[in-house]
Design a protein around this motif. Structure first.
Motif, PDB file in Angstrom:
ATOM      1  N   GLY A   1       0.812  -1.210   0.000  1.00 14.55           N
ATOM      2  CA  GLY A   1       0.000   0.000   0.000  1.00 14.55           C
ATOM      3  C   GLY A   1       0.844   1.257   0.000  1.00 14.55           C
ATOM      4  N   LEU A   2       1.890   1.267   0.839  1.00 12.58           N
ATOM      5  CA  LEU A   2       2.759   2.442   0.926  1.00 12.58           C
ATOM      6  C   LEU A   2       3.511   2.683  -0.380  1.00 12.58           C
ATOM      7  CD1 LEU A   2       4.239   1.969   4.524  1.00 12.58           C
ATOM      8  CD2 LEU A   2       2.559   3.667   3.787  1.00 12.58           C
ATOM      9  N   VAL A   3       4.060   1.610  -0.951  1.00 13.41           N
ATOM     10  CA  VAL A   3       4.813   1.745  -2.203  1.00 13.41           C
ATOM     11  C   VAL A   3       3.892   2.193  -3.332  1.00 13.41           C
ATOM     12  CG1 VAL A   3       6.114   0.502  -3.970  1.00 13.41           C
ATOM     13  CG2 VAL A   3       6.580   0.083  -1.557  1.00 13.41           C
ATOM     14  N   PHE A   4       2.682   1.636  -3.366  1.00 14.82           N
ATOM     15  CA  PHE A   4       1.718   2.024  -4.394  1.00 14.82           C
ATOM     16  C   PHE A   4       1.389   3.514  -4.288  1.00 14.82           C
ATOM     17  CE2 PHE A   4      -2.646   2.393  -6.110  1.00 14.82           C
ATOM     18  CZ  PHE A   4      -2.418   1.891  -7.377  1.00 14.82           C
ATOM     19  N   GLY A   5       1.289   4.014  -3.059  1.00 18.75           N
ATOM     20  CA  GLY A   5       1.039   5.432  -2.869  1.00 18.75           C
ATOM     21  C   GLY A   5       2.216   6.273  -3.318  1.00 18.75           C
ATOM     22  N   LEU A   6       3.412   5.833  -2.968  1.00 13.44           N
ATOM     23  CA  LEU A   6       4.619   6.614  -3.263  1.00 13.44           C
ATOM     24  C   LEU A   6       4.950   6.678  -4.748  1.00 13.44           C
ATOM     25  CD1 LEU A   6       6.898   5.546  -0.280  1.00 13.44           C
ATOM     26  CD2 LEU A   6       5.765   7.744  -0.618  1.00 13.44           C
ATOM     27  N   ILE A   7       4.562   5.650  -5.519  1.00 10.54           N
ATOM     28  CA  ILE A   7       4.858   5.704  -6.958  1.00 10.54           C
ATOM     29  C   ILE A   7       3.978   6.735  -7.659  1.00 10.54           C
ATOM     30  CG2 ILE A   7       5.643   3.307  -7.076  1.00 10.54           C
ATOM     31  CD1 ILE A   7       2.786   3.039  -8.671  1.00 10.54           C
ATOM     32  N   HIS A   8       2.899   7.146  -6.999  1.00 13.29           N
ATOM     33  CA  HIS A   8       2.044   8.193  -7.549  1.00 13.29           C
ATOM     34  C   HIS A   8       2.382   9.564  -6.959  1.00 13.29           C
ATOM     35  CE1 HIS A   8      -0.408   4.539  -8.366  1.00 13.29           C
ATOM     36  NE2 HIS A   8      -0.759   5.212  -9.440  1.00 13.29           N
ATOM     37  N   PHE A   9       3.429   9.607  -6.170  1.00 15.93           N
ATOM     38  CA  PHE A   9       3.848  10.851  -5.517  1.00 15.93           C
ATOM     39  C   PHE A   9       4.950  11.509  -6.344  1.00 15.93           C
ATOM     40  CE2 PHE A   9       6.240  13.452  -2.550  1.00 15.93           C
ATOM     41  CZ  PHE A   9       5.268  13.997  -1.716  1.00 15.93           C
ATOM     42  N   ASN A  10       4.799  12.789  -6.621  1.00 12.50           N
ATOM     43  CA  ASN A  10       5.808  13.520  -7.385  1.00 12.50           C
ATOM     44  C   ASN A  10       6.847  14.102  -6.429  1.00 12.50           C
ATOM     45  OD1 ASN A  10       7.265  14.940  -9.312  1.00 12.50           O
ATOM     46  ND2 ASN A  10       5.865  16.688  -9.282  1.00 12.50           N
ATOM     47  N   PHE A  11       8.030  13.511  -6.424  1.00  9.58           N
ATOM     48  CA  PHE A  11       9.092  13.973  -5.524  1.00  9.58           C
ATOM     49  C   PHE A  11       9.823  15.204  -6.082  1.00  9.58           C
ATOM     50  CE2 PHE A  11       8.449   9.586  -4.281  1.00  9.58           C
ATOM     51  CZ  PHE A  11       8.520   9.646  -2.896  1.00  9.58           C
ATOM     52  N   PHE A  12       9.500  15.592  -7.302  1.00  6.27           N
ATOM     53  CA  PHE A  12      10.190  16.720  -7.926  1.00  6.27           C
ATOM     54  C   PHE A  12       9.324  17.986  -7.871  1.00  6.27           C
ATOM     55  CE2 PHE A  12      11.631  12.789  -9.960  1.00  6.27           C
ATOM     56  CZ  PHE A  12      12.991  12.856  -9.680  1.00  6.27           C
ATOM     57  N   PHE A  13       8.740  18.216  -6.718  1.00  8.76           N
ATOM     58  CA  PHE A  13       7.903  19.404  -6.552  1.00  8.76           C
ATOM     59  C   PHE A  13       8.791  20.654  -6.562  1.00  8.76           C
ATOM     60  CE2 PHE A  13       8.798  17.311  -2.523  1.00  8.76           C
ATOM     61  CZ  PHE A  13       9.464  18.308  -1.806  1.00  8.76           C
ATOM     62  N   LYS A  14       8.216  21.754  -7.051  1.00 12.46           N
ATOM     63  CA  LYS A  14       8.983  22.983  -7.223  1.00 12.46           C
ATOM     64  C   LYS A  14       8.694  24.037  -6.152  1.00 12.46           C
ATOM     65  CE  LYS A  14       9.078  22.285 -12.217  1.00 12.46           C
ATOM     66  NZ  LYS A  14       8.682  22.831 -13.553  1.00 12.46           N
ATOM     67  N   SER A  15       7.665  23.802  -5.358  1.00 12.67           N
ATOM     68  CA  SER A  15       7.317  24.766  -4.322  1.00 12.67           C
ATOM     69  C   SER A  15       6.659  24.053  -3.156  1.00 12.67           C
ATOM     70  CB  SER A  15       6.371  25.832  -4.878  1.00 12.67           C
ATOM     71  OG  SER A  15       5.122  25.248  -5.221  1.00 12.67           O
ATOM     72  N   MET A  16       6.488  24.765  -2.049  1.00 14.29           N
ATOM     73  CA  MET A  16       5.837  24.192  -0.884  1.00 14.29           C
ATOM     74  C   MET A  16       4.370  23.889  -1.168  1.00 14.29           C
ATOM     75  SD  MET A  16       6.032  23.017   2.102  1.00 14.29           S
ATOM     76  CE  MET A  16       7.738  23.493   2.484  1.00 14.29           C
ATOM     77  N   ASP A  17       3.740  24.718  -1.999  1.00 15.84           N
ATOM     78  CA  ASP A  17       2.343  24.479  -2.359  1.00 15.84           C
ATOM     79  C   ASP A  17       2.193  23.154  -3.109  1.00 15.84           C
ATOM     80  OD1 ASP A  17       1.514  26.824  -1.191  1.00 15.84           O
ATOM     81  OD2 ASP A  17       1.551  27.989  -3.047  1.00 15.84           O
ATOM     82  N   GLU A  18       3.093  22.893  -4.047  1.00 17.22           N
ATOM     83  CA  GLU A  18       3.055  21.630  -4.789  1.00 17.22           C
ATOM     84  C   GLU A  18       3.302  20.451  -3.854  1.00 17.22           C
ATOM     85  OE1 GLU A  18       5.645  21.601  -8.128  1.00 17.22           O
ATOM     86  OE2 GLU A  18       4.638  23.254  -9.159  1.00 17.22           O
ATOM     87  N   PHE A  19       4.208  20.622  -2.912  1.00 15.95           N
ATOM     88  CA  PHE A  19       4.483  19.567  -1.934  1.00 15.95           C
ATOM     89  C   PHE A  19       3.243  19.262  -1.096  1.00 15.95           C
ATOM     90  CE2 PHE A  19       5.781  18.569   2.483  1.00 15.95           C
ATOM     91  CZ  PHE A  19       6.340  17.321   2.256  1.00 15.95           C
ATOM     92  N   LEU A  20       2.524  20.294  -0.661  1.00 15.17           N
ATOM     93  CA  LEU A  20       1.312  20.104   0.138  1.00 15.17           C
ATOM     94  C   LEU A  20       0.231  19.387  -0.657  1.00 15.17           C
ATOM     95  CD1 LEU A  20       1.073  23.544   2.003  1.00 15.17           C
ATOM     96  CD2 LEU A  20       1.769  21.329   2.955  1.00 15.17           C
ATOM     97  N   VAL A  21       0.134  19.707  -1.937  1.00 10.17           N
ATOM     98  CA  VAL A  21      -0.840  19.031  -2.805  1.00 10.17           C
ATOM     99  C   VAL A  21      -0.532  17.536  -2.881  1.00 10.17           C
ATOM    100  CG1 VAL A  21      -1.667  18.793  -5.180  1.00 10.17           C
ATOM    101  CG2 VAL A  21      -1.407  21.064  -4.169  1.00 10.17           C
ATOM    102  N   GLU A  22       0.749  17.210  -3.051  1.00  8.41           N
ATOM    103  CA  GLU A  22       1.154  15.806  -3.115  1.00  8.41           C
ATOM    104  C   GLU A  22       0.851  15.079  -1.804  1.00  8.41           C
ATOM    105  OE1 GLU A  22       2.255  14.225  -5.784  1.00  8.41           O
ATOM    106  OE2 GLU A  22       2.214  16.057  -6.995  1.00  8.41           O
TER     107      GLU A  22
END
Length: 258
Positions: free
Chosen positions: A192-213
């Motif tokens: 479950g955790l890995v499945f969630g993380l593969i849909h997570f964008n680790f290359f966010f450009k701002s704090m707002d994008e990070f919060l969305v992820e």
């Protein structure tokens, strides 16, 4: 089920009227089991990315439109991965027996219960995330919306059919099986955790994008947990593929009707 190597349960080898397992036999079995499970997991996690990059590079020689490159490379990559998985299952009967271990007639109840739980849980998490950050899908969702609107037929096949098959073979058949029967709960959690993380964008450009992820991450993890539990509970890959298919198909159709 026939005799021979089985991905999920040790088969007793009769010798001189009694069961005889040497430590070497058990070691060989466990090694084969883990190698197969790890292969299925890495094939999608790593192989898919490599194939996608190669296909994208080829397409760029003829078309520089980013959306087109993403759509076509994703479609071709998923198709290749699915064909490889089906090839494994077709030519290795033990894998077919493992992934489709129990008959569908015996698992309808579990499928129905998990589907209801999934619909309730996913809708609840989606509602919570929309309250926290209204109209803010993560990068993965925004990309899918864009591609579905531009290339509906290709993306319906990719997201509703190919992706569920490929991801269930990888994250359920591969990752859950990697932990074995004694660590089944751990396998479900990790899947479950890995499945969630593969849909997570680790290359966010701002704090707002990070919060969305971060806000959208629980929905993917929850989906992965439900799929993993259903696969582990039924010992059959069809139910988790079915729920995954229905979820992705509904999401794709909603995008088209927007």
């Amino acid at each position: 089920m026939g005799h021979g190597f089985d991905l999920f349960s040790l088969k007793n080898t009769e010798s001189n009227g009694y069961n005889n397992f040497s430590s070497q036999t058990i070691f060989n079995y466990l090694s084969q089991k883990k190698i197969l499970a790890l292969t299925f997991f890495l094939l999608h996690v790593v192989g898919y990315q490599i194939i996608g990059l190669i296909i994208a590079r080829i397409i760029m020689q003829f078309n520089t439109d980013t959306s087109y490159i993403n759509a076509v490379s994703t479609f071709i990559s998923e198709s290749i991965i699915v064909l490889i998985y089906l090839g494994f299952v077709l030519f290795i009967p033990e894998l077919r027996q493992g992934f489709f271990k129990n008959r569908m007639a015996n698992i309808g109840y579990a499928l129905a219960i998990c589907f209801i739980i999934y619909l309730f849980g996913s809708n609840l998490l989606s509602t919570i995330s929309s309250l926290i950050l209204p109209n803010q899908g993560n990068d993965n969702q925004q990309l899918v919306v864009e591609l579905v609107q531009k290339y509906p037929a290709m993306m319906i096949i990719t997201t509703a059919l190919l992706a569920p098959i490929a991801e269930e073979f990888s994250y359920r058949f591969g990752l859950v099986s990697l932990f074995g029967e004694k660590r089944k709960v751990l396998g479900i959690i990790v899947s479950g955790l890995v499945f969630g993380l593969i849909h997570f964008n680790f290359f966010f450009k701002s704090m707002d994008e990070f919060l969305v992820e971060i806000v959208n991450l629980p929905s993917y993890i929850f989906a992965g947990l439900v799929f993993a539990y259903l696969y582990s509970r039924t010992e059959n890959g069809i139910p988790s593929i079915a729920i995954h298919f229905i979820n992705n198909l509904m999401a794709t159709l909603i995008i088209l009707l927007m």
